[in-house]
Design an enzyme around this catalytic site. Sequence first.
Site, PDB file in Angstrom:
ATOM      1  N   SER A  10      40.365  36.665  33.027  1.00 20.23           N
ATOM      2  CA  SER A  10      41.689  36.139  32.818  1.00 20.23           C
ATOM      3  C   SER A  10      41.835  34.864  33.014  1.00 20.23           C
ATOM      4  O   SER A  10      41.017  34.202  33.990  1.00 20.23           O
ATOM      5  CB  SER A  10      42.747  36.688  33.988  1.00 20.23           C
ATOM      6  N   HIS A  34      41.845  37.670  28.532  1.00 18.90           N
ATOM      7  CA  HIS A  34      43.011  38.155  29.143  1.00 18.90           C
ATOM      8  C   HIS A  34      44.071  37.064  29.286  1.00 18.90           C
ATOM      9  O   HIS A  34      43.845  36.021  30.315  1.00 18.90           O
ATOM     10  CB  HIS A  34      42.566  38.805  30.545  1.00 18.90           C
ATOM     11  N   ASP A  36      47.458  36.093  30.510  1.00 23.01           N
ATOM     12  CA  ASP A  36      48.619  36.811  31.490  1.00 23.01           C
ATOM     13  C   ASP A  36      49.897  36.088  31.389  1.00 23.01           C
ATOM     14  O   ASP A  36      49.997  34.759  31.418  1.00 23.01           O
ATOM     15  CB  ASP A  36      48.268  36.474  32.935  1.00 23.01           C
ATOM     16  N   MET A  38      53.939  35.483  31.976  1.00 21.42           N
ATOM     17  CA  MET A  38      54.889  35.902  32.757  1.00 21.42           C
ATOM     18  C   MET A  38      55.959  35.021  32.674  1.00 21.42           C
ATOM     19  O   MET A  38      55.961  33.954  32.476  1.00 21.42           O
ATOM     20  CB  MET A  38      54.211  35.328  34.147  1.00 21.42           C
ATOM     21  N   HIS A  67      48.523  40.195  28.278  1.00 22.40           N
ATOM     22  CA  HIS A  67      49.075  41.180  29.246  1.00 22.40           C
ATOM     23  C   HIS A  67      50.549  40.559  29.537  1.00 22.40           C
ATOM     24  O   HIS A  67      50.814  39.437  29.990  1.00 22.40           O
ATOM     25  CB  HIS A  67      48.303  41.073  30.506  1.00 22.40           C
ATOM     26  N   MET A  69      53.802  40.486  31.366  1.00 18.54           N
ATOM     27  CA  MET A  69      54.421  40.787  32.450  1.00 18.54           C
ATOM     28  C   MET A  69      55.851  40.104  32.223  1.00 18.54           C
ATOM     29  O   MET A  69      56.269  39.075  32.831  1.00 18.54           O
ATOM     30  CB  MET A  69      53.808  40.244  33.596  1.00 18.54           C
ATOM     31  N   MET A 138      47.031  48.432  37.389  1.00 16.80           N
ATOM     32  CA  MET A 138      47.022  47.100  38.225  1.00 16.80           C
ATOM     33  C   MET A 138      46.431  47.382  39.722  1.00 16.80           C
ATOM     34  O   MET A 138      46.766  48.434  40.328  1.00 16.80           O
ATOM     35  CB  MET A 138      48.394  46.546  38.481  1.00 16.80           C
ATOM     36  N   GLY A 146      43.960  35.832  42.381  1.00 11.27           N
ATOM     37  CA  GLY A 146      43.435  35.634  43.858  1.00 11.27           C
ATOM     38  C   GLY A 146      44.160  36.451  44.844  1.00 11.27           C
ATOM     39  O   GLY A 146      43.683  36.346  46.131  1.00 11.27           O
ATOM     40  N   ASP A 174      42.789  45.433  36.820  1.00 10.51           N
ATOM     41  CA  ASP A 174      43.247  43.972  36.740  1.00 10.51           C
ATOM     42  C   ASP A 174      43.809  43.584  38.145  1.00 10.51           C
ATOM     43  O   ASP A 174      44.879  44.148  38.715  1.00 10.51           O
ATOM     44  CB  ASP A 174      44.276  43.835  35.646  1.00 10.51           C
TER      45      ASP A 174
HETATM   46  C1  DX5 Z   1      48.142  39.332  37.949  1.00  6.36           C
HETATM   47  C2  DX5 Z   1      47.265  39.160  36.768  1.00  6.36           C
HETATM   48  C3  DX5 Z   1      45.806  39.360  36.556  1.00  6.36           C
HETATM   49  C4  DX5 Z   1      45.232  38.224  37.465  1.00  6.36           C
HETATM   50  C5  DX5 Z   1      43.874  38.414  38.000  1.00  6.36           C
HETATM   51  O1  DX5 Z   1      49.311  39.471  37.724  1.00  6.36           O
HETATM   52  O2  DX5 Z   1      47.805  40.172  35.687  1.00  6.36           O
HETATM   53  O3  DX5 Z   1      45.028  39.269  35.350  1.00  6.36           O
HETATM   54  O4  DX5 Z   1      45.212  36.851  36.935  1.00  6.36           O
HETATM   55  O5  DX5 Z   1      43.279  37.449  38.845  1.00  6.36           O
HETATM   56  P1  DX5 Z   1      42.260  37.544  40.072  1.00  6.36           P
HETATM   57  O6  DX5 Z   1      41.138  38.129  39.119  1.00  6.36           O
HETATM   58  O7  DX5 Z   1      42.296  36.340  40.593  1.00  6.36           O
HETATM   59  O8  DX5 Z   1      43.024  38.841  40.754  1.00  6.36           O
HETATM   60 ZN    ZN Z   2      46.713  40.535  34.083  1.00 10.55          ZN
END
Ligand code: DX5
Ligand code: ZN
Length: 221
Positions: A10, A34, A36, A38, A67, A69, A138, A146, A174
């Site tokens: 990601s 990946h 993300d 949001m 992904h 969200m 998830m 993090g 993830d």
């Molecule tokens: C969180 C994201 C993940 C996240 C993973 O909502 O969907 O993809 O970025 O990051 P780490 O690997 O740092 O948990």
């Molecule tokens: Zn993700």
Amino acid sequence: MSSHLRITPSILNADFSQLDSEIAKIASVSDYIHLDVMDDVFVPNFTFDFDAATKIIKSSPIPIDSHLMVADVDQIAIDYAQAGSASVTIHAEATHDIRATLKGIRFHGARSALALKPGTEIDGYESYVDEVDMFLIMTVEPGFGGQKFMESMMEKVRRTRKLIGSRPIWLQVDGGISLETIEIAVEAGADTFVAGSAVFKAEDPAQMVIALRERALSSKL
Ligand code: DX5
Ligand code: ZN
């Protein structure tokens, strides 16, 4: 790349001011990037609008796993498939018509994927198994990188692996994936791994991707 396990880093924790070079650091050793997305509605954070995401999708040297969200994801998912995402993940909690949207993603040439937040069980989604190319379980509450890996999600991973049976459906996890936690996820039945901070906080991100793949492969034996 190995046809059995996939590492899909990601870029959420990458340096957004130089995404091209951040992606270039890991592209040659990663299966997908990946992305993300949001919207600060479905999750309390914002990353990319459609134009910014489209630029990343079109400039990435390797396939993009989008992904989403985002709330009311149905039409947005089609847009992301049409924009060239290799895979588009919708959240079960954000769609008004799972089957139609998953079919629409495939119709527009992308792999279709269904994501479940930690509080959403896999039971009740069995009937969509023929519309998905991937399930995303998830292992953190979506919204931020993090966070701590939720080992309690492994039961859901095991149940999803059982539901998949012999079908060619990928099982992605993830959130909080690291050298330590990836083994736990492999043992539960995951075969596709998102890692954000473990990769981009590492001294050498490419080396970390390689190490994650090796650790996953060795715990699969
Ligand atoms: C969180 C994201 C993940 C996240 C993973 O909502 O969907 O993809 O970025 O990051 P780490 O690997 O740092 O948990
Ligand atoms: Zn993700």
